[in-house]
Design a protein around this motif. Structure first.
Motif, PDB file in Angstrom:
ATOM      1  N   SER A  34       0.830  -1.212   0.000  1.00  0.00           N
ATOM      2  CA  SER A  34       0.000   0.000   0.000  1.00  0.00           C
ATOM      3  C   SER A  34       0.863   1.259   0.000  1.00  0.00           C
ATOM      4  N   LEU A  37       1.683   2.090  -3.531  1.00  0.00           N
ATOM      5  CA  LEU A  37       0.538   2.686  -4.220  1.00  0.00           C
ATOM      6  C   LEU A  37       0.372   4.153  -3.842  1.00  0.00           C
ATOM      7  N   THR A  38       0.586   4.464  -2.557  1.00  0.00           N
ATOM      8  CA  THR A  38       0.507   5.860  -2.109  1.00  0.00           C
ATOM      9  C   THR A  38       1.581   6.697  -2.780  1.00  0.00           C
ATOM     10  N   LYS A  40       3.154   6.040  -5.584  1.00  0.00           N
ATOM     11  CA  LYS A  40       2.880   6.157  -7.015  1.00  0.00           C
ATOM     12  C   LYS A  40       1.843   7.244  -7.289  1.00  0.00           C
ATOM     13  N   GLY A  41       0.841   7.351  -6.404  1.00  0.00           N
ATOM     14  CA  GLY A  41      -0.145   8.411  -6.565  1.00  0.00           C
ATOM     15  C   GLY A  41       0.477   9.789  -6.432  1.00  0.00           C
ATOM     16  N   LEU A  42       1.368   9.960  -5.438  1.00  0.00           N
ATOM     17  CA  LEU A  42       2.048  11.248  -5.261  1.00  0.00           C
ATOM     18  C   LEU A  42       2.959  11.564  -6.438  1.00  0.00           C
ATOM     19  N   ASP A  44       2.649  10.473  -9.477  1.00  0.00           N
ATOM     20  CA  ASP A  44       1.824  10.753 -10.654  1.00  0.00           C
ATOM     21  C   ASP A  44       1.281  12.177 -10.618  1.00  0.00           C
ATOM     22  N   ARG A  45       0.788  12.613  -9.465  1.00  0.00           N
ATOM     23  CA  ARG A  45       0.268  13.988  -9.356  1.00  0.00           C
ATOM     24  C   ARG A  45       1.354  15.027  -9.581  1.00  0.00           C
ATOM     25  N   THR A  48       2.383  15.112 -13.315  1.00  0.00           N
ATOM     26  CA  THR A  48       1.462  15.826 -14.206  1.00  0.00           C
ATOM     27  C   THR A  48       1.620  17.328 -14.066  1.00  0.00           C
ATOM     28  N   MET A  81       5.770   2.766 -13.604  1.00  0.00           N
ATOM     29  CA  MET A  81       4.653   3.575 -14.082  1.00  0.00           C
ATOM     30  C   MET A  81       4.848   4.031 -15.521  1.00  0.00           C
TER      31      MET A  81
END
Length: 118
Positions: A34, A37-38, A40-42, A44-45, A48, A81
């Motif tokens: 997990s 995943l956290t 990877k979310g950071l 990714d944001r 971008t 990613m």
């Protein structure tokens, strides 16, 4: 596609017929943590918002957010990613082979005074 309980065909023979390695039949993917995943979310944001950041600047960003993470892990996550920094790649000044080459019109001309060539 491989039937482990087939009465006539062994797993090895079924894999050979399908063109697969036998080890791929037994492979079970490792679950993702997990925390990954956290992260990877950071990543990714932030990517971008700033697509020019590489793994080093991304590591600094995550460390400022309070995560204890090193560059190798960030590089691995970005590679998983499919993310890499947007920057000019080397050898960009090499001309295209199909592009027309214009002749140098002043070749062989002797320039002897100011404003001789217009």
């Amino acid at each position: 596609m491989v039937d482990f309980h087939h009465p006539e065909l062994s797993v090895n023979l079924q894999c050979r017929l399908l063109g697969l390695n036998r080890s791929t039949v037994y492979y079970r993917p490792v679950r993702e943590y997990s925390t990954d995943l956290t992260l990877k979310g950071l990543i990714d944001r932030e990517y971008t918002r700033h697509p020019f950041l590489g793994y080093r600047k991304m590591t600094d960003f995550l460390q400022k957010q309070g995560y204890k993470i090193n560059g190798k892990r960030v590089r691995r996550l970005m590679r998983e990613m499919g993310i890499q920094a947007v920057y000019p790649k080397p050898r960009l000044s090499i001309p295209d082979k199909q592009h027309k080459k214009f002749p140098y019109l002043l070749k062989g001309m002797e320039i002897t005074r100011v404003n001789q060539v217009w």
